[in-house]
Write an enzyme that holds these catalytic residues in place. Structure first.
Site, PDB file in Angstrom:
ATOM      1  N   GLY A 142       0.785  -1.232   0.000  1.00 23.98           N
ATOM      2  CA  GLY A 142       0.000   0.000   0.000  1.00 23.98           C
ATOM      3  C   GLY A 142       0.813   1.277   0.000  1.00 23.98           C
ATOM      4  O   GLY A 142       0.244   2.363   0.115  1.00 23.98           O
ATOM      5  N   HIS A 198       7.441   7.692   5.582  1.00 22.36           N
ATOM      6  CA  HIS A 198       6.469   8.388   6.422  1.00 22.36           C
ATOM      7  C   HIS A 198       5.832   7.419   7.397  1.00 22.36           C
ATOM      8  O   HIS A 198       5.513   6.288   7.046  1.00 22.36           O
ATOM      9  CB  HIS A 198       5.376   9.071   5.581  1.00 22.36           C
ATOM     10  CG  HIS A 198       4.715   8.180   4.580  1.00 22.36           C
ATOM     11  ND1 HIS A 198       5.295   7.880   3.362  1.00 22.36           N
ATOM     12  CD2 HIS A 198       3.535   7.514   4.606  1.00 22.36           C
ATOM     13  CE1 HIS A 198       4.493   7.075   2.684  1.00 22.36           C
ATOM     14  NE2 HIS A 198       3.409   6.825   3.420  1.00 22.36           N
ATOM     15  N   HIS A 208       2.506   6.720   9.405  1.00 23.36           N
ATOM     16  CA  HIS A 208       1.098   7.034   9.620  1.00 23.36           C
ATOM     17  C   HIS A 208       0.843   6.929  11.126  1.00 23.36           C
ATOM     18  O   HIS A 208       1.178   5.903  11.736  1.00 23.36           O
ATOM     19  CB  HIS A 208       0.182   6.007   8.947  1.00 23.36           C
ATOM     20  CG  HIS A 208       0.221   5.990   7.455  1.00 23.36           C
ATOM     21  ND1 HIS A 208      -0.731   6.627   6.674  1.00 23.36           N
ATOM     22  CD2 HIS A 208       1.072   5.395   6.593  1.00 23.36           C
ATOM     23  CE1 HIS A 208      -0.468   6.408   5.394  1.00 23.36           C
ATOM     24  NE2 HIS A 208       0.617   5.666   5.314  1.00 23.36           N
TER      25      HIS A 208
END
Ligand code: AMP
Ligand code: ZN
Length: 121
Positions: free
Chosen positions: A100, A107, A109
């Site tokens: 995904g 980064h 999440h």
């Protein structure tokens, strides 16, 4: 992409453009080395992305090339959670398109504000 220079700004990278403010974002925290902003397509009531300002393609690559910077990202994720008053939260690093990852600038999440299921989809 695999042999792009790690740590250097990439002209075609969306998150590098958020760092330079060429692309606007709702920034919630910033340090000398990191920036945290709200995800444009939130998957939970609170969904913040924490990125290193330097370009690295994914979390493991970041940790190999710049371990202190990887630690900065993790610490800032915790600071975001504290500021957003999340006692529980989920930190996710999608790595590779099959998992995904759509933006190839590392980064974290940081997701919270609702119950979370396990295993994830
Ligand atoms: P990933 O799919 O793990 O690579 O995560 C990329 C995330 O960036 C997705 O959750 C997107 O919703 C988010 N995103 C894409 N463009 C923007 C933007 N301009 N501002 C904030 N978040 C974004
Ligand atoms: Zn980048």
């Amino acid at each position: 992409m695999a042999d792009e220079p790690q740590g250097e700004r990439q002209a075609d990278c969306l998150f590098c453009k958020i760092v330079t403010r060429e692309v606007p974002a709702t920034v919630v925290r910033e340090t000398e080395t990191t920036i945290a902003f709200r995800d444009i397509n939130p998957q939970a009531p609170i969904h913040v992305l924490v990125i290193p300002k330097a370009h690295h393609r994914d979390a493991a690559t970041l940790a190999t090339a710049a371990p202190q910077l990887a630690a900065d990202v993790l610490r800032e994720a915790g600071e975001v959670a504290a500021e957003e008053k999340m006692e529980s939260y989920r930190m996710v690093f999608n790595t590779g398109s099959g998992a995904g990852q759509t933006v190839f600038h590392a980064h974290a999440h940081v997701l919270g504000g609702r119950g979370m299921q396990w295993p994830p989809g």
